[in-house]
Design an enzyme around this catalytic site. Structure first.
Site, PDB file in Angstrom:
ATOM      1  N   LYS A   1       0.920  -1.139   0.090  1.00 37.95           N
ATOM      2  CA  LYS A   1       0.006   0.059  -0.147  1.00 37.95           C
ATOM      3  C   LYS A   1       0.682   1.267  -0.033  1.00 37.95           C
ATOM      4  O   LYS A   1       0.719   2.225  -0.795  1.00 37.95           O
ATOM      5  CB  LYS A   1      -0.804   0.021   1.272  1.00 37.95           C
ATOM      6  N   THR A   2       1.731   1.440   1.034  1.00 40.83           N
ATOM      7  CA  THR A   2       2.541   2.487   0.870  1.00 40.83           C
ATOM      8  C   THR A   2       3.365   2.644  -0.306  1.00 40.83           C
ATOM      9  O   THR A   2       3.782   3.729  -0.623  1.00 40.83           O
ATOM     10  CB  THR A   2       3.490   2.621   2.229  1.00 40.83           C
TER      11      THR A   2
ATOM     12  N   ASP B   1      -3.757   8.200   2.324  1.00 40.70           N
ATOM     13  CA  ASP B   1      -3.393   6.944   3.076  1.00 40.70           C
ATOM     14  C   ASP B   1      -4.711   6.492   4.370  1.00 40.70           C
ATOM     15  O   ASP B   1      -5.157   7.354   4.920  1.00 40.70           O
ATOM     16  CB  ASP B   1      -2.224   6.861   3.622  1.00 40.70           C
ATOM     17  N   GLU B   2      -4.593   5.179   4.473  1.00 42.13           N
ATOM     18  CA  GLU B   2      -5.690   4.652   5.514  1.00 42.13           C
ATOM     19  C   GLU B   2      -7.001   5.326   5.359  1.00 42.13           C
ATOM     20  O   GLU B   2      -7.424   5.713   6.365  1.00 42.13           O
ATOM     21  CB  GLU B   2      -4.907   5.110   6.967  1.00 42.13           C
TER      22      GLU B   2
ATOM     23  N   GLN C   1      -9.299  -3.204   7.852  1.00 42.33           N
ATOM     24  CA  GLN C   1      -8.538  -2.751   8.902  1.00 42.33           C
ATOM     25  C   GLN C   1      -8.912  -1.490   9.681  1.00 42.33           C
ATOM     26  O   GLN C   1      -8.216  -0.667  10.082  1.00 42.33           O
ATOM     27  CB  GLN C   1      -6.991  -2.526   8.201  1.00 42.33           C
TER      28      GLN C   1
ATOM     29  N   ARG D   1       0.392  -8.149  11.136  1.00 46.99           N
ATOM     30  CA  ARG D   1       1.670  -7.033  11.275  1.00 46.99           C
ATOM     31  C   ARG D   1       2.810  -8.162  11.206  1.00 46.99           C
ATOM     32  O   ARG D   1       3.967  -7.866  11.179  1.00 46.99           O
ATOM     33  CB  ARG D   1       1.666  -6.605  12.652  1.00 46.99           C
TER      34      ARG D   1
END
Length: 744
Positions: free
Chosen positions: A45-46, A241-242, A272, A636
């Site tokens: 994603k990043t 983002d997010e 998430q 994670r």
DNA sequence: GTCGCGCCTTCGAGC
DNA sequence: AAGGCGCGAC
């Protein structure tokens, strides 16, 4: 379009397109129109965001036209650094990229445009550019004072409940006036009354709370076409983002800027979403295609982080949520090792078990910084810290705000805030008696009521202290404080920004703040710690660097530096404390772990009431969010995952038996090894590691219960003793005085 | 009027 | 375990 030669040759020198999967590459190079990237955990994603920024810059969009919004300062800094390293020095327009958190971006816009914009004003009072940012503690005090003015019974109206109702209203962009209009019942009318007073109090103090930053900025952008147009001109590309964790106010900020060009790219994962309790609105991401008709949606499901069993475990868990849009999760990193679950006798054994598992990873060559321990509540960190310290394992707790929550640190910052903003009653009330100068509650009540009747600030009331029946001696100390503050304040406009460190150090010395801090200490060591903390504030101030000013503005003054420093302090996030270079195990809440990854992850306290948490599991939606929280925790982990629970745990000062978490039943045994009693890393019965010399069969004497016989050993620390008169008792020899009368 | 101690309650995640 | 409150001492 005719292929340009340049494009072909540039491919070789486009490191930002290297090693992307097909879907990632589609997302990075997508052109024309809104883009939603549904990115599962570990799906890059990043990577997609940073590389997309690089790609757009290379395509000729100057960096200063690009705005990326993130949730933490740390994510913002890293993203910016990554873009910098990927785009060649020679590329034109590579400077000026704005990567910021929603909160600090909003604060910046408000300082810059707020004073001029009627839409940023509240109740007819224009916003001043030098406003103070209240943290939750400050808003709490201001709220309590507002409730006192109204005369609300504290026992009947808990502050926390009112605070969250007001926060919720603000996230829906309702001002006190709007909210008052919308009330439907008695409770809401009471809350509205408090909200009105609270809003007035913030305006009077030239202060904004966290929610205000978003509320005022969103309203300004929504209602002021001039500001909105200017920003739309400035930012032709917006990335978020997010996105699953944005609330309505944040949506409005991003949307107001992006709605013109519609070159918006949002990245997130509904599975998430873990911040509904602070207003995150999952429909922002679920309904993106309705907000932006014709939007392209790209799903990234392949996980490049975790091995097979971990992905399968996470997938099986999240399938139990009904409110979701399913996406297939997969990995090609192989099966990996099976995650392990262990239920230990109590929380100390649990902590030791976790530490031993981390040591096993270390023995395989995994560095400490690749390990994390996650929990639902910050209060759970204590036993883990003890266990780590005992083994001399380096660790850091990801609580960025911890330092700034210390009383002596808050006091020092309150001095700075009072100097920076004369209207900040909350800060002034805090330091009025730091160090002790004989100004107590009675005097303060008099000053507050004087301020209320005169409609003036607390500082002005204090200047008139002699008129409201305050003892002469007290008036003198009040005047002394006001003089110090005025003297320091007079430097703000005339000295340069570079003086900040020295300025704070001088204030600490002249106001006697180290002495005041030391007086708070419970012993010498604690006093020394607190003294050092105050010094550390001065150090932090010395290291603070103002963000670069626009070229046309005059040189920054000490006042600018002070306000910038205070703002940066107010907006630190817990995640900002994580420094991967520290070479230490990271301890943090499950919430704080969002977006991070580690080789070895332990999640502790998987018990009913803790995870899912009692207060959240009351509604089906709350329970689903708890499940997502565990999903975030599990995902994670790259390689070695450890889940633990304790059979009994001390909470709120009481030891209680626990019940296995509902979620454990949802984790398929095919992907989870439940460690049987005999395979647990067991400290309890290890010979020679008992914390006491007692064995079964000994005759012992207790001062309290008399003479008895040791029946069994309960773990490493406890004994079961049958006394002649007092019956069977569990004793901890480290606490209970026990002497051996006869061997076994 | 101020200060310090001990009792009592309450206990989530965070910008 | 930590903060808020009430009481007695100065």
């Amino acid at each position: 379009m005719v292929p340009r030669l340049a494009t072909v040759t540039m491919d070789v020198t486009r490191p930002w397109l290297d090693g992307l999967t097909q879907s990632q590459s589609l997302a990075v190079t997508h052109e024309g129109g809104p883009l939603l990237v549904l990115a599962g955990p570990g799906s890059g994603k990043t990577r997609v965001i940073t590389r997309r920024i690089c790609h757009r810059i290379a395509q000729g969009v100057p960096a200063w036209h690009i705005l990326a919004l993130t949730f933490t300062n740390k994510a913002a800094r890293e993203m910016k650094a990554r873009v910098d390293s990927l785009v060649d020095e020679g590329v034109p327009g590579r400077r000026g990229l704005v990567v910021s958190t929603f909160h600090s971006f909003s604060a910046g816009l408000l300082r810059r445009y707020g004073a001029e914009s009627p839409a940023a004003a509240l109740g007819g009072t224009a916003l001043r550019p030098d406003f103070t940012i209240f943290d939750s503690d400050d808003s709490h005090s201001a709220l309590k004072r507002a409730m006192k003015e109204i005369g609300l019974e504290r026992s009947q109206w808990p502050v926390a409940g009112i605070a969250s109702a007001i926060s919720e209203a603000k996230n829906r962009l309702l001002t006190a006036a709007d909210y008052t209009e919308s009330t439907r019942d008695f409770r809401e009318r009471v809350i509205a009354k408090v909200y009105v007073h609270y809003e007035r109090s913030l305006v009077r103090q030239n202060a904004l709370d966290f929610d205000d930053l978003l509320l005022r900025c969103a309203r300004m952008l929504r209602n002021d076409p001039a500001v909105r147009t200017e920003l739309q001109r400035r930012f032709t590309e917006v990335l978020v983002d997010e996105y699953q964790d944005t609330n309505h106010a944040q949506f409005t900020v991003a949307h107001a800027i992006a709605c013109e060009h519609k070159t918006i790219c949002v990245v997130g994962d509904p599975d998430q979403s873990i911040y509904a309790w602070r207003g995150a609105d999952i429909s922002n991401i679920l309904e993106f295609e309705e907000h932006y008709p014709g939007a392209t949606v790209i799903a990234l499901g392949e996980n490049f982080r975790s091995t097979g069993h971990i992905v399968a475990l996470a997938d099986a868990l999240i399938r139990h949520n009904t409110q979701r849009r399913h996406k297939d999760l997969s990995t090609n990193l192989g099966e990996g090792i099976r995650p392990r679950f262990a239920r230990l006798s109590e929380e100390i054994a649990e902590a030791k078990h976790v530490v031993a598992e981390l040591e096993r990873s270390r023995d395989l060559g995994v560095p400490w910084k690749e390990m994390a321990i996650l929990y639902r509540m910050n209060a759970l960190s204590r036993n883990l810290e003890d266990a780590l310290r005992q083994k001399a394992i380096p660790y850091v707790i990801a609580r960025g705000t911890a330092f700034f929550d210390r009383r002596e640190v808050r006091d020092t910052l309150a001095y700075l805030r009072t100097i920076a903003n004369p209207l900040d009653d909350t800060a002034l009330a805090r330091i009025v008696n730091v160090p002790h100068r004989g100004i107590g509650a009675t005097s303060m009540e008099k000053l507050h009521s004087l301020a209320t009747t005169r409609l003036c600030s607390l500082a002005e009331a204090m200047a008139g202290a002699h008129t409201c029946g305050i003892a002469k001696r007290t008036v003198k100390s009040i005047d002394g404080l006001l003089t110090v503050i005025a003297r320091f304040r007079s430097e703000l406009a005339v000295k340069p920004a570079s003086n900040l460190g020295a300025f704070v150090a001088r204030l600490v010395a002249e106001a006697g703040l180290e002495r005041a801090a030391a007086a708070l200490g419970s012993d010498d060591e604690d006093a020394e710690d607190r003294r050092a903390n105050v010094q550390e504030v001065a150090n932090a101030a010395a290291q603070y660097e103002l963000p670069e000013l626009s070229p046309d503005s005059p040189d920054a003054t000490l006042g600018d530096a002070l306000r910038g420093f205070l703002e940066s302090v107010a907006l630190v996030a817990d995640a900002d404390a994580i420094d991967p270079e520290r070479g230490a195990v990271t301890l943090m809440s499950l919430h704080a772990s969002k977006g991070l990854e580690y080789d070895t992850v332990a999640i502790v306290g998987i018990e009913e009431g803790l995870l899912p948490h009692t207060r959240a599991a009351r509604s089906p939606a709350g329970l689903e969010e708890e499940r997502r929280l565990l999903f975030v925790g599990i995902t994670r982990c790259k390689r070695a995952l450890h889940l633990t629970a304790a059979a009994s745990r001390a909470m709120q000062g009481l030891r209680m038996s626990t019940i296995a978490s509902t979620f454990l039943r949802e984790l398929p045994p095919a992907h989870l090894d439940e460690l049987a009693e005999e395979h647990r890393i067991e400290y309890d019965e290890a010979p020679g590691r008992r914390a006491h010399p007692f064995v079964v069969g000994m005759t012992v004497r207790s001062a309290q219960f008399g003479i008895g016989r040791v029946e069994s050993l309960e773990g490493r620390r406890a004994l079961l003793v049958r006394f002649r008169t007092a019956g069977v008792r569990t004793l901890y020899p480290e606490f209970a005085k026990l002497e051996i009368i006869a061997p076994a």
